[in-house]
Design an enzyme around this catalytic site. Structure first.
Site, PDB file in Angstrom:
ATOM      1  CB  CYS A  87     -17.089   2.729 -28.140  1.00 11.93           C
ATOM      2  SG  CYS A  87     -16.349   2.578 -29.755  1.00 11.93           S
ATOM      3  CD  GLU A  88     -17.197   2.660 -21.102  1.00 11.71           C
ATOM      4  OE1 GLU A  88     -17.051   1.452 -21.336  1.00 11.71           O
ATOM      5  OE2 GLU A  88     -17.042   3.182 -19.987  1.00 11.71           O
ATOM      6  CD  GLU A  92       1.979  -9.113   1.546  1.00 13.69           C
ATOM      7  OE1 GLU A  92       0.930  -8.539   1.197  1.00 13.69           O
ATOM      8  OE2 GLU A  92       1.992 -10.251   2.020  1.00 13.69           O
ATOM      9  N   PRO A  93       5.307  -4.367  -0.830  1.00 15.75           N
ATOM     10  CG  PRO A  93       7.409  -3.372  -1.170  1.00 15.75           C
ATOM     11  CD  PRO A  93       6.704  -4.442  -0.370  1.00 15.75           C
ATOM     12  CE1 TYR A 142      -9.452   1.324  -8.208  1.00 12.37           C
ATOM     13  CE2 TYR A 142      -7.599   1.707  -9.674  1.00 12.37           C
ATOM     14  CZ  TYR A 142      -8.431   0.837  -9.006  1.00 12.37           C
ATOM     15  OH  TYR A 142      -8.243  -0.515  -9.131  1.00 12.37           O
ATOM     16  N   GLY A 166       0.786  -1.226   0.000  1.00 19.61           N
ATOM     17  CA  GLY A 166       0.000   0.000   0.000  1.00 19.61           C
ATOM     18  C   GLY A 166       0.818   1.276   0.000  1.00 19.61           C
ATOM     19  NE  ARG A 175      -4.003   2.732 -10.724  1.00 15.23           N
ATOM     20  CZ  ARG A 175      -3.818   3.904 -10.167  1.00 15.23           C
ATOM     21  NH1 ARG A 175      -3.482   4.939 -10.892  1.00 15.23           N
ATOM     22  NH2 ARG A 175      -3.978   4.060  -8.881  1.00 15.23           N
ATOM     23  CE1 TYR A 219      -2.063  -3.631  -8.167  1.00 10.99           C
ATOM     24  CE2 TYR A 219      -0.899  -1.630  -7.555  1.00 10.99           C
ATOM     25  CZ  TYR A 219      -1.307  -2.906  -7.263  1.00 10.99           C
ATOM     26  OH  TYR A 219      -0.955  -3.483  -6.088  1.00 10.99           O
ATOM     27  NE  ARG A 247      -0.174   2.291  -5.717  1.00 16.01           N
ATOM     28  CZ  ARG A 247      -1.367   2.121  -6.280  1.00 16.01           C
ATOM     29  NH1 ARG A 247      -1.618   2.671  -7.440  1.00 16.01           N
ATOM     30  NH2 ARG A 247      -2.304   1.426  -5.673  1.00 16.01           N
TER      31      ARG A 247
HETATM   32  N1  LLP Z   1      -0.511  -7.011  -0.341  1.00 16.56           N
HETATM   33  C1  LLP Z   1      -1.820  -7.265  -0.464  1.00 16.56           C
HETATM   34  C2  LLP Z   1      -2.431  -8.273   0.381  1.00 16.56           C
HETATM   35  C3  LLP Z   1      -2.599  -6.541  -1.387  1.00 16.56           C
HETATM   36  O1  LLP Z   1      -3.896  -6.788  -1.507  1.00 16.56           O
HETATM   37  C4  LLP Z   1      -1.974  -5.546  -2.200  1.00 16.56           C
HETATM   38  C5  LLP Z   1      -2.750  -4.782  -3.172  1.00 16.56           C
HETATM   39  C6  LLP Z   1      -0.592  -5.336  -2.040  1.00 16.56           C
HETATM   40  C7  LLP Z   1       0.106  -6.073  -1.099  1.00 16.56           C
HETATM   41  C8  LLP Z   1       0.168  -4.321  -2.849  1.00 16.56           C
HETATM   42  O2  LLP Z   1      -0.313  -3.032  -2.707  1.00 16.56           O
HETATM   43  P1  LLP Z   1       0.526  -1.807  -3.296  1.00 16.56           P
HETATM   44  O3  LLP Z   1       1.792  -1.714  -2.511  1.00 16.56           O
HETATM   45  O4  LLP Z   1       0.821  -2.089  -4.729  1.00 16.56           O
HETATM   46  O5  LLP Z   1      -0.380  -0.654  -3.144  1.00 16.56           O
HETATM   47  N2  LLP Z   1      -5.740  -1.705  -8.706  1.00 16.56           N
HETATM   48  C9  LLP Z   1      -5.478  -0.724  -7.677  1.00 16.56           C
HETATM   49  C10 LLP Z   1      -4.653  -1.291  -6.555  1.00 16.56           C
HETATM   50  C11 LLP Z   1      -5.257  -2.511  -5.908  1.00 16.56           C
HETATM   51  C12 LLP Z   1      -4.338  -3.088  -4.871  1.00 16.56           C
HETATM   52  C13 LLP Z   1      -4.824  -4.386  -4.379  1.00 16.56           C
HETATM   53  N3  LLP Z   1      -3.979  -4.987  -3.388  1.00 16.56           N
HETATM   54  C14 LLP Z   1      -4.800   0.487  -8.313  1.00 16.56           C
HETATM   55  O6  LLP Z   1      -4.614   0.495  -9.526  1.00 16.56           O
HETATM   56  O7  LLP Z   1      -4.479   1.461  -7.624  1.00 16.56           O
END
Ligand code: LLP
Length: 437
Positions: free
Chosen positions: A364-365, A294-295, A337, A252, A333, A394, A297
Protein backbone atom coordinates in the site's frame (compact mmCIF):
# COMPACT_ATOMS: atom_id res chain seq x y z
CA UNK A 1 14.22 -31.94 -31.22
CA UNK A 2 16.93 -29.48 -30.27
CA UNK A 3 15.76 -26.42 -28.47
CA UNK A 4 17.87 -23.34 -28.94
CA UNK A 5 19.27 -22.01 -25.72
CA UNK A 6 20.33 -18.51 -24.90
CA UNK A 7 23.06 -18.38 -22.26
CA UNK A 8 22.14 -15.54 -20.05
CA UNK A 9 24.96 -14.05 -17.94
CA UNK A 10 25.12 -10.25 -17.66
CA UNK A 11 22.97 -9.82 -14.59
CA UNK A 12 21.93 -13.51 -14.54
CA UNK A 13 23.72 -16.33 -12.74
CA UNK A 14 26.33 -18.49 -14.47
CA UNK A 15 23.99 -21.45 -14.97
CA UNK A 16 20.87 -19.50 -16.03
CA UNK A 17 19.60 -20.46 -19.49
CA UNK A 18 16.64 -19.14 -21.45
CA UNK A 19 15.39 -21.73 -23.94
CA UNK A 20 13.58 -20.54 -27.00
CA UNK A 21 10.53 -22.64 -26.07
CA UNK A 22 10.05 -20.40 -23.03
CA UNK A 23 11.66 -22.67 -20.46
CA UNK A 24 14.14 -20.88 -18.22
CA UNK A 25 16.50 -22.97 -16.11
CA UNK A 26 19.07 -22.51 -13.39
CA UNK A 27 21.51 -25.39 -12.95
CA UNK A 28 19.31 -27.35 -15.43
CA UNK A 29 16.28 -27.04 -13.14
CA UNK A 30 13.31 -25.35 -14.83
CA UNK A 31 12.29 -22.28 -12.86
CA UNK A 32 8.59 -23.11 -13.35
CA UNK A 33 9.19 -26.44 -11.62
CA UNK A 34 10.53 -24.48 -8.64
CA UNK A 35 7.49 -22.18 -8.75
CA UNK A 36 5.13 -25.17 -8.75
CA UNK A 37 6.91 -26.73 -5.78
CA UNK A 38 7.44 -23.67 -3.62
CA UNK A 39 5.04 -20.97 -4.81
CA UNK A 40 5.68 -17.26 -5.39
CA UNK A 41 7.13 -14.83 -4.52
CA UNK A 42 10.36 -16.70 -4.09
CA UNK A 43 14.11 -16.16 -4.16
CA UNK A 44 16.25 -18.69 -6.03
CA UNK A 45 19.97 -18.85 -5.31
CA UNK A 46 22.42 -20.57 -7.64
CA UNK A 47 24.98 -22.42 -5.52
CA UNK A 48 27.26 -22.92 -8.54
CA UNK A 49 27.36 -19.19 -9.21
CA UNK A 50 28.26 -18.43 -5.57
CA UNK A 51 31.03 -21.02 -5.62
CA UNK A 52 32.38 -19.83 -8.99
CA UNK A 53 32.58 -16.25 -7.76
CA UNK A 54 34.24 -17.27 -4.52
CA UNK A 55 36.81 -19.22 -6.56
CA UNK A 56 37.31 -16.34 -8.98
CA UNK A 57 38.23 -14.08 -6.03
CA UNK A 58 40.64 -16.64 -4.63
CA UNK A 59 42.25 -17.11 -8.05
CA UNK A 60 42.55 -13.36 -8.69
CA UNK A 61 43.93 -12.61 -5.22
CA UNK A 62 45.79 -15.79 -4.19
CA UNK A 63 47.68 -14.11 -1.35
CA UNK A 64 44.79 -12.09 0.03
CA UNK A 65 42.08 -13.06 2.50
CA UNK A 66 38.58 -12.97 0.99
CA UNK A 67 35.98 -12.26 3.68
CA UNK A 68 32.45 -12.50 2.31
CA UNK A 69 30.23 -9.72 3.70
CA UNK A 70 27.39 -11.66 5.31
CA UNK A 71 25.05 -8.66 5.29
CA UNK A 72 24.54 -9.16 1.55
CA UNK A 73 22.88 -12.53 2.15
CA UNK A 74 23.43 -15.14 4.80
CA UNK A 75 21.70 -18.38 5.61
CA UNK A 76 23.18 -21.59 6.92
CA UNK A 77 23.60 -23.12 3.46
CA UNK A 78 25.42 -20.02 2.21
CA UNK A 79 27.71 -20.01 5.26
CA UNK A 80 28.68 -23.62 4.68
CA UNK A 81 29.30 -23.16 0.93
CA UNK A 82 31.64 -20.28 1.70
CA UNK A 83 33.31 -22.17 4.49
CA UNK A 84 34.12 -25.06 2.14
CA UNK A 85 35.37 -22.58 -0.46
CA UNK A 86 37.90 -21.39 2.11
CA UNK A 87 36.55 -17.86 2.44
CA UNK A 88 36.48 -15.81 5.61
CA UNK A 89 33.31 -14.08 6.78
CA UNK A 90 32.63 -10.49 7.68
CA UNK A 91 29.69 -10.25 10.10
CA UNK A 92 28.11 -7.13 11.56
CA UNK A 93 25.59 -8.46 14.08
CA UNK A 94 24.99 -11.12 16.70
CA UNK A 95 22.46 -12.69 14.34
CA UNK A 96 24.93 -13.10 11.49
CA UNK A 97 27.46 -14.51 13.93
CA UNK A 98 24.90 -17.00 15.30
CA UNK A 99 23.88 -18.25 11.83
CA UNK A 100 27.53 -18.68 10.79
CA UNK A 101 28.52 -20.45 14.00
CA UNK A 102 25.44 -22.72 13.88
CA UNK A 103 27.01 -24.51 10.91
CA UNK A 104 30.49 -24.46 12.42
CA UNK A 105 31.93 -21.60 10.35
CA UNK A 106 35.46 -21.36 11.84
CA UNK A 107 35.49 -18.49 14.33
CA UNK A 108 39.10 -17.69 13.49
CA UNK A 109 37.97 -16.76 9.96
CA UNK A 110 35.24 -14.39 11.18
CA UNK A 111 35.71 -10.61 11.25
CA UNK A 112 33.15 -8.68 13.35
CA UNK A 113 32.56 -5.05 12.49
CA UNK A 114 29.94 -2.36 13.13
CA UNK A 115 29.88 1.27 14.20
CA UNK A 116 27.90 0.61 17.39
CA UNK A 117 28.35 -2.97 18.52
CA UNK A 118 26.17 -3.61 21.54
CA UNK A 119 27.64 -4.95 24.79
CA UNK A 120 26.02 -8.30 23.97
CA UNK A 121 27.61 -8.37 20.51
CA UNK A 122 31.06 -7.60 21.89
CA UNK A 123 30.59 -10.25 24.56
CA UNK A 124 29.52 -12.90 22.01
CA UNK A 125 32.33 -11.98 19.61
CA UNK A 126 34.94 -12.42 22.35
CA UNK A 127 33.30 -15.51 23.81
CA UNK A 128 33.10 -17.17 20.39
CA UNK A 129 36.71 -16.15 19.80
CA UNK A 130 36.15 -14.47 16.44
CA UNK A 131 39.38 -13.95 14.54
CA UNK A 132 39.22 -10.15 14.48
CA UNK A 133 37.02 -7.36 15.74
CA UNK A 134 37.02 -4.07 13.83
CA UNK A 135 37.19 -1.21 16.33
CA UNK A 136 34.99 1.66 15.15
CA UNK A 137 35.02 4.05 18.11
CA UNK A 138 37.27 5.01 20.99
CA UNK A 139 34.45 4.13 23.41
CA UNK A 140 34.51 0.50 22.48
CA UNK A 141 38.23 -0.04 23.14
CA UNK A 142 38.14 -0.25 26.93
CA UNK A 143 34.77 -2.00 26.81
CA UNK A 144 36.20 -4.66 24.56
CA UNK A 145 39.43 -5.01 26.52
CA UNK A 146 37.43 -5.54 29.73
CA UNK A 147 35.61 -8.48 28.14
CA UNK A 148 38.75 -10.41 27.18
CA UNK A 149 39.61 -13.01 29.85
CA UNK A 150 43.08 -13.13 31.38
CA UNK A 151 45.50 -15.15 29.31
CA UNK A 152 43.59 -14.36 26.08
CA UNK A 153 44.33 -11.71 23.45
CA UNK A 154 41.73 -10.43 21.01
CA UNK A 155 43.00 -9.45 17.59
CA UNK A 156 41.59 -6.15 16.35
CA UNK A 157 41.63 -3.96 13.27
CA UNK A 158 40.92 -0.23 13.48
CA UNK A 159 38.49 1.26 10.98
CA UNK A 160 39.89 4.43 9.50
CA UNK A 161 38.11 6.99 7.34
CA UNK A 162 40.08 7.05 4.08
CA UNK A 163 38.33 10.27 3.04
CA UNK A 164 37.53 8.89 -0.39
CA UNK A 165 33.96 9.13 -1.62
CA UNK A 166 32.70 6.37 -3.90
CA UNK A 167 29.54 4.36 -4.36
CA UNK A 168 26.22 4.26 -6.14
CA UNK A 169 24.14 6.49 -3.88
CA UNK A 170 24.74 8.75 -0.88
CA UNK A 171 23.12 6.16 1.40
CA UNK A 172 25.90 3.66 0.73
CA UNK A 173 28.96 5.96 0.65
CA UNK A 174 30.99 5.33 3.76
CA UNK A 175 34.49 6.52 2.91
CA UNK A 176 34.13 10.24 3.54
CA UNK A 177 34.44 12.35 6.70
CA UNK A 178 30.77 13.22 7.02
CA UNK A 179 29.22 9.89 7.91
CA UNK A 180 29.10 7.68 10.97
CA UNK A 181 31.68 4.97 10.19
CA UNK A 182 35.34 4.82 11.10
CA UNK A 183 37.81 7.06 12.90
CA UNK A 184 39.09 10.23 11.36
CA UNK A 185 42.78 10.70 10.68
CA UNK A 186 42.15 14.44 10.27
CA UNK A 187 40.72 14.89 13.79
CA UNK A 188 43.35 12.67 15.40
CA UNK A 189 40.68 10.14 16.39
CA UNK A 190 42.30 7.32 14.42
CA UNK A 191 45.74 8.00 15.91
CA UNK A 192 44.26 8.13 19.40
CA UNK A 193 42.52 4.78 18.87
CA UNK A 194 45.79 3.20 17.69
CA UNK A 195 47.64 4.40 20.82
CA UNK A 196 44.85 3.21 23.11
CA UNK A 197 44.63 -0.25 21.53
CA UNK A 198 48.41 -0.66 21.69
CA UNK A 199 48.28 0.14 25.42
CA UNK A 200 45.74 -2.63 26.09
CA UNK A 201 47.60 -5.86 26.89
CA UNK A 202 44.56 -8.00 26.06
CA UNK A 203 44.13 -6.49 22.61
CA UNK A 204 46.43 -7.17 19.69
CA UNK A 205 46.34 -4.61 16.90
CA UNK A 206 46.84 -6.51 13.62
CA UNK A 207 45.88 -3.92 11.03
CA UNK A 208 43.77 -1.11 9.64
CA UNK A 209 40.39 -1.32 7.91
CA UNK A 210 38.39 0.92 5.61
CA UNK A 211 35.30 0.61 3.43
CA UNK A 212 34.58 3.15 0.72
CA UNK A 213 30.97 2.45 -0.16
CA UNK A 214 28.94 0.11 -2.30
CA UNK A 215 28.32 -0.70 -5.95
CA UNK A 216 31.63 0.85 -7.06
CA UNK A 217 32.48 -0.13 -10.63
CA UNK A 218 35.83 1.63 -11.09
CA UNK A 219 39.18 0.37 -9.75
CA UNK A 220 40.59 3.85 -9.28
CA UNK A 221 39.01 4.74 -5.88
CA UNK A 222 40.24 1.43 -4.46
CA UNK A 223 43.75 2.12 -5.73
CA UNK A 224 43.68 5.53 -4.09
CA UNK A 225 42.38 4.04 -0.85
CA UNK A 226 45.07 1.36 -0.93
CA UNK A 227 47.80 3.98 -1.18
CA UNK A 228 46.26 6.17 1.51
CA UNK A 229 45.86 3.23 3.88
CA UNK A 230 49.48 2.11 3.36
CA UNK A 231 50.47 5.66 4.30
CA UNK A 232 48.43 5.33 7.51
CA UNK A 233 50.15 2.00 8.24
CA UNK A 234 53.46 3.78 7.74
CA UNK A 235 52.29 6.46 10.18
CA UNK A 236 51.65 3.79 12.85
CA UNK A 237 55.06 2.33 12.17
CA UNK A 238 56.77 5.68 12.49
CA UNK A 239 54.94 6.67 15.68
CA UNK A 240 54.89 3.35 17.50
CA UNK A 241 57.51 1.20 15.77
CA UNK A 242 54.86 -1.42 14.89
CA UNK A 243 54.50 -2.73 11.34
CA UNK A 244 50.88 -3.93 11.21
CA UNK A 245 50.55 -7.11 9.12
CA UNK A 246 47.02 -6.68 7.70
CA UNK A 247 45.22 -4.17 5.50
CA UNK A 248 41.46 -4.59 5.06
CA UNK A 249 40.06 -2.58 2.15
CA UNK A 250 36.41 -3.53 2.79
CA UNK A 251 33.98 -4.37 0.01
CA UNK A 252 31.83 -2.39 -2.37
CA UNK A 253 32.60 -4.22 -5.61
CA UNK A 254 29.92 -3.32 -8.14
CA UNK A 255 27.92 -5.75 -10.28
CA UNK A 256 25.71 -5.48 -13.39
CA UNK A 257 21.99 -5.31 -12.62
CA UNK A 258 20.98 -4.92 -16.25
CA UNK A 259 22.56 -5.95 -19.54
CA UNK A 260 25.14 -3.38 -20.51
CA UNK A 261 25.72 -2.16 -16.94
CA UNK A 262 29.36 -1.91 -15.97
CA UNK A 263 30.72 -3.89 -13.07
CA UNK A 264 33.99 -3.93 -11.18
CA UNK A 265 36.54 -6.03 -13.06
CA UNK A 266 37.92 -8.28 -10.30
CA UNK A 267 41.11 -9.20 -12.17
CA UNK A 268 41.92 -5.55 -12.85
CA UNK A 269 41.08 -4.71 -9.24
CA UNK A 270 43.42 -7.47 -8.03
CA UNK A 271 46.32 -6.42 -10.25
CA UNK A 272 46.10 -2.70 -9.69
CA UNK A 273 45.34 -2.73 -5.97
CA UNK A 274 48.02 -5.32 -5.18
CA UNK A 275 50.48 -3.27 -7.20
CA UNK A 276 49.45 -0.03 -5.45
CA UNK A 277 49.96 -1.60 -2.01
CA UNK A 278 53.34 -3.11 -2.93
CA UNK A 279 54.59 0.02 -4.61
CA UNK A 280 53.55 2.36 -1.82
CA UNK A 281 54.91 0.03 0.88
CA UNK A 282 58.24 -0.24 -0.97
CA UNK A 283 58.38 3.55 -1.30
CA UNK A 284 57.89 3.94 2.44
CA UNK A 285 60.20 1.04 3.35
CA UNK A 286 57.29 -0.75 5.00
CA UNK A 287 56.76 -4.55 4.97
CA UNK A 288 53.91 -5.35 2.55
CA UNK A 289 50.72 -6.02 4.56
CA UNK A 290 48.40 -8.92 3.72
CA UNK A 291 45.34 -7.65 1.93
CA UNK A 292 41.80 -8.47 3.08
CA UNK A 293 38.79 -7.74 0.87
CA UNK A 294 35.14 -8.02 1.91
CA UNK A 295 32.94 -8.46 -1.17
CA UNK A 296 29.27 -9.17 -0.50
CA UNK A 297 27.24 -8.18 -3.55
CA UNK A 298 29.88 -9.40 -6.01
CA UNK A 299 29.59 -12.93 -4.60
CA UNK A 300 25.85 -13.21 -3.89
CA UNK A 301 24.27 -10.65 -6.23
CA UNK A 302 23.98 -12.37 -9.59
CA UNK A 303 23.47 -15.78 -7.96
CA UNK A 304 19.97 -14.71 -6.95
CA UNK A 305 16.78 -14.27 -8.88
CA UNK A 306 13.30 -13.37 -7.63
CA UNK A 307 10.22 -15.01 -9.13
CA UNK A 308 6.83 -13.32 -8.93
CA UNK A 309 3.40 -14.12 -10.26
CA UNK A 310 1.51 -11.39 -12.07
CA UNK A 311 -1.72 -10.47 -10.26
CA UNK A 312 -3.08 -7.72 -12.47
CA UNK A 313 -2.28 -5.60 -15.51
CA UNK A 314 -3.67 -2.08 -15.45
CA UNK A 315 -3.43 0.46 -18.24
CA UNK A 316 -2.98 3.94 -16.82
CA UNK A 317 -2.81 7.17 -18.74
CA UNK A 318 0.96 7.25 -18.80
CA UNK A 319 2.06 3.76 -17.83
CA UNK A 320 0.88 0.18 -17.94
CA UNK A 321 1.24 -1.31 -14.47
CA UNK A 322 2.05 -4.97 -14.13
CA UNK A 323 1.38 -5.76 -10.47
CA UNK A 324 3.00 -8.82 -8.90
CA UNK A 325 2.59 -10.72 -5.63
CA UNK A 326 5.70 -9.24 -3.96
CA UNK A 327 7.25 -5.80 -3.88
CA UNK A 328 9.06 -3.44 -1.54
CA UNK A 329 8.93 -5.94 1.33
CA UNK A 330 11.18 -8.34 -0.59
CA UNK A 331 13.01 -5.64 -2.59
CA UNK A 332 13.20 -2.17 -1.01
CA UNK A 333 16.16 -1.15 -3.21
CA UNK A 334 14.31 0.80 -5.93
CA UNK A 335 12.55 2.85 -3.23
CA UNK A 336 15.73 3.35 -1.20
CA UNK A 337 18.36 3.87 -3.88
CA UNK A 338 16.50 4.23 -7.18
CA UNK A 339 17.96 0.87 -8.29
CA UNK A 340 16.98 -0.50 -11.70
CA UNK A 341 16.43 -4.14 -12.68
CA UNK A 342 15.94 -6.44 -15.63
CA UNK A 343 12.66 -8.40 -15.70
CA UNK A 344 11.85 -11.36 -17.96
CA UNK A 345 8.72 -13.34 -18.61
CA UNK A 346 9.35 -17.03 -17.94
CA UNK A 347 7.30 -20.19 -18.36
CA UNK A 348 5.87 -19.47 -21.80
CA UNK A 349 6.81 -17.88 -25.07
CA UNK A 350 5.09 -14.87 -26.52
CA UNK A 351 4.87 -13.89 -30.14
CA UNK A 352 3.85 -10.37 -29.28
CA UNK A 353 6.49 -7.69 -29.32
CA UNK A 354 7.69 -6.06 -26.14
CA UNK A 355 6.22 -2.87 -24.77
CA UNK A 356 7.32 -0.71 -21.85
CA UNK A 357 5.56 -1.46 -18.59
CA UNK A 358 6.15 -0.64 -14.96
CA UNK A 359 6.35 -3.62 -12.66
CA UNK A 360 4.90 -2.75 -9.27
CA UNK A 361 4.37 -4.61 -6.02
CA UNK A 362 1.23 -5.27 -3.99
CA UNK A 363 2.01 -3.01 -1.05
CA UNK A 364 0.00 0.00 0.00
CA UNK A 365 2.44 2.61 -1.20
CA UNK A 366 2.80 4.39 -4.54
CA UNK A 367 6.60 4.05 -4.25
CA UNK A 368 6.28 0.27 -4.24
CA UNK A 369 7.87 -0.14 -7.66
CA UNK A 370 10.13 -2.99 -8.73
CA UNK A 371 11.08 -1.89 -12.23
CA UNK A 372 9.98 1.24 -14.01
CA UNK A 373 9.64 1.29 -17.80
CA UNK A 374 10.96 -2.15 -18.62
CA UNK A 375 10.17 -4.14 -21.77
CA UNK A 376 7.83 -7.13 -21.35
CA UNK A 377 5.70 -8.92 -23.96
CA UNK A 378 2.56 -6.95 -24.84
CA UNK A 379 0.32 -9.90 -23.93
CA UNK A 380 1.58 -10.16 -20.33
CA UNK A 381 -1.39 -11.15 -18.20
CA UNK A 382 -2.40 -12.28 -14.71
CA UNK A 383 -1.00 -15.72 -13.90
CA UNK A 384 2.25 -15.15 -15.80
CA UNK A 385 5.50 -15.55 -13.92
CA UNK A 386 8.32 -13.02 -14.16
CA UNK A 387 11.93 -13.26 -13.05
CA UNK A 388 13.93 -10.31 -11.73
CA UNK A 389 17.70 -10.64 -12.15
CA UNK A 390 20.54 -10.00 -9.69
CA UNK A 391 18.53 -10.14 -6.49
CA UNK A 392 20.91 -12.34 -4.49
CA UNK A 393 22.45 -9.53 -2.42
CA UNK A 394 20.56 -7.13 -0.12
CA UNK A 395 17.14 -8.52 -0.97
CA UNK A 396 16.40 -11.41 1.38
CA UNK A 397 18.67 -9.75 3.94
CA UNK A 398 16.72 -6.48 3.72
CA UNK A 399 13.27 -8.05 3.42
CA UNK A 400 10.59 -6.89 5.85
CA UNK A 401 7.09 -7.92 6.81
CA UNK A 402 5.63 -4.57 5.75
CA UNK A 403 1.83 -4.74 5.53
CA UNK A 404 2.29 -7.96 7.54
CA UNK A 405 3.42 -9.78 4.45
CA UNK A 406 5.23 -13.09 4.93
CA UNK A 407 8.85 -13.04 3.77
CA UNK A 408 9.55 -15.30 0.74
CA UNK A 409 11.51 -18.53 0.97
CA UNK A 410 14.97 -19.10 -0.47
CA UNK A 411 15.41 -22.09 -2.74
CA UNK A 412 18.94 -23.17 -3.60
CA UNK A 413 19.81 -24.86 -6.86
CA UNK A 414 22.90 -27.06 -6.87
CA UNK A 415 23.93 -30.48 -8.21
CA UNK A 416 20.95 -30.46 -10.57
CA UNK A 417 18.41 -30.14 -7.76
CA UNK A 418 16.34 -27.42 -6.12
CA UNK A 419 16.03 -27.50 -2.35
CA UNK A 420 14.49 -25.24 0.23
CA UNK A 421 17.14 -23.53 2.39
CA UNK A 422 15.00 -20.85 4.08
CA UNK A 423 11.29 -21.57 4.38
CA UNK A 424 8.53 -19.10 3.65
CA UNK A 425 7.41 -17.08 6.65
CA UNK A 426 3.91 -18.15 7.74
CA UNK A 427 0.93 -16.26 9.14
CA UNK A 428 1.57 -18.25 12.27
CA UNK A 429 5.10 -16.80 12.51
CA UNK A 430 3.54 -13.34 12.37
CA UNK A 431 0.87 -13.98 14.99
CA UNK A 432 3.23 -15.90 17.27
CA UNK A 433 5.51 -12.89 17.77
CA UNK A 434 2.58 -10.68 18.61
CA UNK A 435 2.03 -11.72 22.21
CA UNK A 436 -1.25 -9.95 22.23
CA UNK A 437 -3.91 -8.60 24.40
N1 LLP B 1 32.45 -4.38 4.35
C1 LLP B 1 31.83 -3.43 5.06
C2 LLP B 1 32.48 -2.87 6.22
C3 LLP B 1 30.56 -2.97 4.66
O1 LLP B 1 29.94 -2.03 5.36
C4 LLP B 1 29.94 -3.54 3.51
C5 LLP B 1 28.62 -3.08 3.07
C6 LLP B 1 30.63 -4.55 2.81
C7 LLP B 1 31.88 -4.94 3.25
C8 LLP B 1 30.06 -5.22 1.59
O2 LLP B 1 29.78 -4.34 0.56
P1 LLP B 1 29.41 -4.90 -0.88
O3 LLP B 1 30.63 -5.57 -1.43
O4 LLP B 1 28.30 -5.89 -0.73
O5 LLP B 1 28.97 -3.71 -1.63
N2 LLP B 1 21.92 -2.11 1.27
C9 LLP B 1 22.79 -1.54 0.27
C10 LLP B 1 24.23 -1.91 0.50
C11 LLP B 1 24.75 -1.50 1.86
C12 LLP B 1 26.16 -1.99 2.07
C13 LLP B 1 26.60 -1.78 3.45
N3 LLP B 1 27.94 -2.23 3.71
C14 LLP B 1 22.31 -2.01 -1.11
O6 LLP B 1 21.31 -2.71 -1.18
O7 LLP B 1 22.91 -1.65 -2.13
Amino acid sequence: MTVMTETAHGPWSATTRFRHDGIATIGNVPLMEIVHRFGTPLYVIDETDVRLRARAYRAALPNAEIAYAAKAFLCRAMASWLSTEGLSLDVCSAGELAVARSVGFPAARIIFHGNAKTPLELHLAVEQRVGRIVVDSVDEIHRLAALVPAGQRQKVLIRVIPDIEAGESAAVRTGGENQKFGLSVATGGAGDAVSRVLRQPRLELVGLHCHLGSQITEVEPFERAARAMVEHLAGVWKTHGVALPQLDLGGGHGIAYRPGDSRLNIEAFADRVTHAVEERAAGLGLPVPRLIVEPGRAIAGTAGVTLYRVISVKKGLGHTYVAVDGGMSDNPRPALYGSRYQVRLIGRTSHEGDREVTVVGHHCEAGDVIAEDVPLPADIHPGDVVAVAATGAYHHSMASTYNLTCRPPVVAVGQGKARLVVRRESMEDLTRRDVGL
